[in-house]
Design a protein around this motif. Structure first.
Motif, PDB file in Angstrom:
ATOM      1  N   ASP A 269       0.751  -1.146   0.015  1.00 55.50           N
ATOM      2  CA  ASP A 269      -0.171   0.032  -0.208  1.00 55.50           C
ATOM      3  C   ASP A 269       0.995   1.132  -0.037  1.00 55.50           C
ATOM      4  OD1 ASP A 269      -2.321   1.422  -0.257  1.00 55.50           O
ATOM      5  OD2 ASP A 269      -2.855   1.130   1.972  1.00 55.50           O
ATOM      6  N   VAL A 270       0.280   2.333  -0.354  1.00 56.22           N
ATOM      7  CA  VAL A 270       1.069   3.794  -0.131  1.00 56.22           C
ATOM      8  C   VAL A 270      -0.143   4.381   0.815  1.00 56.22           C
ATOM      9  CG1 VAL A 270       1.560   5.713  -1.498  1.00 56.22           C
ATOM     10  CG2 VAL A 270       2.000   3.454  -2.457  1.00 56.22           C
ATOM     11  N   ASP A 271       0.570   5.068   1.857  1.00 55.33           N
ATOM     12  CA  ASP A 271      -0.069   5.725   2.783  1.00 55.33           C
ATOM     13  C   ASP A 271      -0.332   7.241   2.243  1.00 55.33           C
ATOM     14  OD1 ASP A 271       2.013   7.437   3.236  1.00 55.33           O
ATOM     15  OD2 ASP A 271       2.264   6.538   5.188  1.00 55.33           O
ATOM     16  N   GLY A 272      -1.292   8.182   3.142  1.00 55.93           N
ATOM     17  CA  GLY A 272      -1.752   9.467   2.683  1.00 55.93           C
ATOM     18  C   GLY A 272      -0.609  10.390   2.580  1.00 55.93           C
ATOM     19  N   THR A 273       0.715   9.916   3.142  1.00 54.96           N
ATOM     20  CA  THR A 273       1.816  10.857   3.026  1.00 54.96           C
ATOM     21  C   THR A 273       2.781  10.507   1.765  1.00 54.96           C
ATOM     22  OG1 THR A 273       3.247   9.401   4.431  1.00 54.96           O
ATOM     23  CG2 THR A 273       1.903  11.374   5.274  1.00 54.96           C
ATOM     24  N   PHE A 276       5.662   4.320   1.084  1.00 54.71           N
ATOM     25  CA  PHE A 276       5.340   2.702   0.849  1.00 54.71           C
ATOM     26  C   PHE A 276       5.240   2.074   2.336  1.00 54.71           C
ATOM     27  CE2 PHE A 276       6.421  -1.199  -1.092  1.00 54.71           C
ATOM     28  CZ  PHE A 276       5.229  -1.426  -1.878  1.00 54.71           C
ATOM     29  N   VAL A 277       4.248   0.885   1.954  1.00 58.32           N
ATOM     30  CA  VAL A 277       3.813   0.270   3.217  1.00 58.32           C
ATOM     31  C   VAL A 277       3.761  -1.365   2.844  1.00 58.32           C
ATOM     32  CG1 VAL A 277       2.251  -0.208   5.238  1.00 58.32           C
ATOM     33  CG2 VAL A 277       2.516   2.103   4.282  1.00 58.32           C
ATOM     34  N   GLN A 349       7.375   0.429   6.815  1.00 57.53           N
ATOM     35  CA  GLN A 349       6.775   1.659   6.220  1.00 57.53           C
ATOM     36  C   GLN A 349       7.949   2.584   6.229  1.00 57.53           C
ATOM     37  OE1 GLN A 349       3.914   3.418   8.657  1.00 57.53           O
ATOM     38  NE2 GLN A 349       3.388   4.947   7.158  1.00 57.53           N
ATOM     39  N   THR A 350       7.953   3.238   4.815  1.00 60.96           N
ATOM     40  CA  THR A 350       9.235   4.010   4.819  1.00 60.96           C
ATOM     41  C   THR A 350       8.601   5.288   5.285  1.00 60.96           C
ATOM     42  OG1 THR A 350       8.176   5.006   2.662  1.00 60.96           O
ATOM     43  CG2 THR A 350       9.692   3.011   2.430  1.00 60.96           C
ATOM     44  N   ARG A 351       9.844   6.193   5.762  1.00 64.40           N
ATOM     45  CA  ARG A 351       9.540   7.491   6.227  1.00 64.40           C
ATOM     46  C   ARG A 351      10.294   8.694   5.476  1.00 64.40           C
ATOM     47  NH1 ARG A 351       5.172   7.343   9.897  1.00 64.40           N
ATOM     48  NH2 ARG A 351       5.549   5.589  11.161  1.00 64.40           N
TER      49      ARG A 351
END
Length: 355
Positions: A269-273, A276-277, A349-351
């Motif tokens: 998935d890709v979160d709102g920011t 990549f998750v 999760q990338t940051r």
């Protein structure tokens, strides 16, 4: 349909009609089409690609003066400086390369057992009513016909790997030496070179499977990585190649990593920011009354009991790591082994590191 196709022995699930064989050597590609008999044509069954590379050799080296440089940019440190990962050297070549100093050809895959890209019926692999995209390395074989995954002198009937070591009979073999040299630059500060080398590497039995989940509307997958090498080494040197530190040497290194399975798939998935998750969701806990107090199937909900029995006993869901001998410099630390590791929950999760 054209009655000419590349003739090969049966490939199991990979249809021969779409087999792609690349013979790479001396800067050119060659392929030969041969006529198929009526019997052979009757075995053609649809889509799929098999990939074989013969006499293959790849090498990359950074040459700043001539504009040859491979780097990964677009990253920021916590204090706002640009971060670059520079790949100074990358090679895939035949065994006996002496850590990339002497590069020779190697074969990747075989016509009877190639690397493959295929669409698989999910019902055959435990993913009901789904079409599954599968990218796979050569499949494992029965021990009666396979080769030992580590030995440089392995013969047929000694193990489960399909890839053969280089020998008089098997020419270049199918087990490449692989190496990488890289460093990291943060602003004007550049790290030492990190060197990673694997001799006679085998990834047979590895695959990536992808499909869609209708309920979560996400991409779902399974990832199996088998990595065998008689020697995996890591060390660091100055940027000019001098003053190298002690080499970390792992002999008879075997990794069998399983991420996601049909009972507990891996979600992408890709979160709102925009990060990549990757998540392997936690397995659902038994609800009250589903599993009897004595833990037996006869006192439990049979469907749920079978679910947990499969989850906790199926060896395909578990990961293993084995090192025959670990040494640092001239010091030996002996063998190490981790067996039967079950990943019950994992979230990566990338940051964004920019301030």
């Amino acid at each position: 349909m054209d009655r000419k196709a590349l003739k090969a022995a049966p490939l199991g699930r990979v249809p021969r009609a779409c087999l792609l064989a690349l013979l790479v050597g001396a800067g050119q590609a060659r392929a030969e089409l041969q006529s198929l008999s009526e019997t052979e044509l009757s075995e053609v069954d649809g889509a799929g690609i098999g990939l074989v590379l013969e006499n293959f050799k790849f090498a990359h080296g950074t040459d700043v003066e001539n504009g040859r440089i491979f780097k990964i940019g677009g990253l920021k440190s916590t204090d706002g400086r640009d971060v670059e990962i520079v790949v100074n050297k990358l090679y895939i070549a035949g065994s006996g390369s002496n850590y990339g100093e002497t590069l020779g050809p190697v074969n990747l895959g075989r016509l009877v057992n190639p690397f493959s890209i295929d669409v698989v019926d999910g019902n055959t692999i435990g993913v009901p009513d789904k079409a599954v995209l599968e990218i796979a390395a050569p499949r494992m074989l029965d021990p009666s016909v396979g080769f030992d995954c580590m030995s440089a002198t392995a013969v047929a009937g000694s193990g489960t790997c399909a890839s053969r070591p280089a020998s008089v009979d098997y020419a270049n073999g199918e087990r490449p030496d692989v190496g990488l040299q890289m460093n990291v630059a943060v602003g004007d500060d550049r790290s030492a070179n990190i060197n990673i080398h694997a001799r006679s590497a085998v990834i047979d039995g590895s695959y990536l499977r992808l499909w869609g989940d209708n309920n979560r509307r996400q991409m779902v997958g399974q990832f199996k990585l088998n990595f065998y090498t008689p020697e995996l080494s890591i060390n660091a040197c100055e940027q000019d190649g001098s003053n190298c530190g002690s080499r970390i040497l792992m002999q008879n290194f075997a990794l069998e990593l399983a991420l996601g399975n049909q009972l507990q798939p891996m979600f992408f998935d890709v979160d709102g920011t925009g990060n990549f998750v990757v998540e392997v969701a936690a397995i659902r806990r038994p609800q009250t009354g589903e599993i009897g107090e004595d833990g037996l199937r006869s006192s439990s909900n049979a469907e749920r009991w079978d679910f947990y029995e499969d989850y906790y006993t199926n060896p395909d869901y578990r990961s293993n790591l084995s090192i025959g001998n670990l040494s640092v410099g001239d010091r030996n630390f002996g063998s190490a082994r981790v067996e039967g590791m079950l990943i019950q929950h994992l979230k990566i999760q990338t940051r964004d590191l920019a301030p």
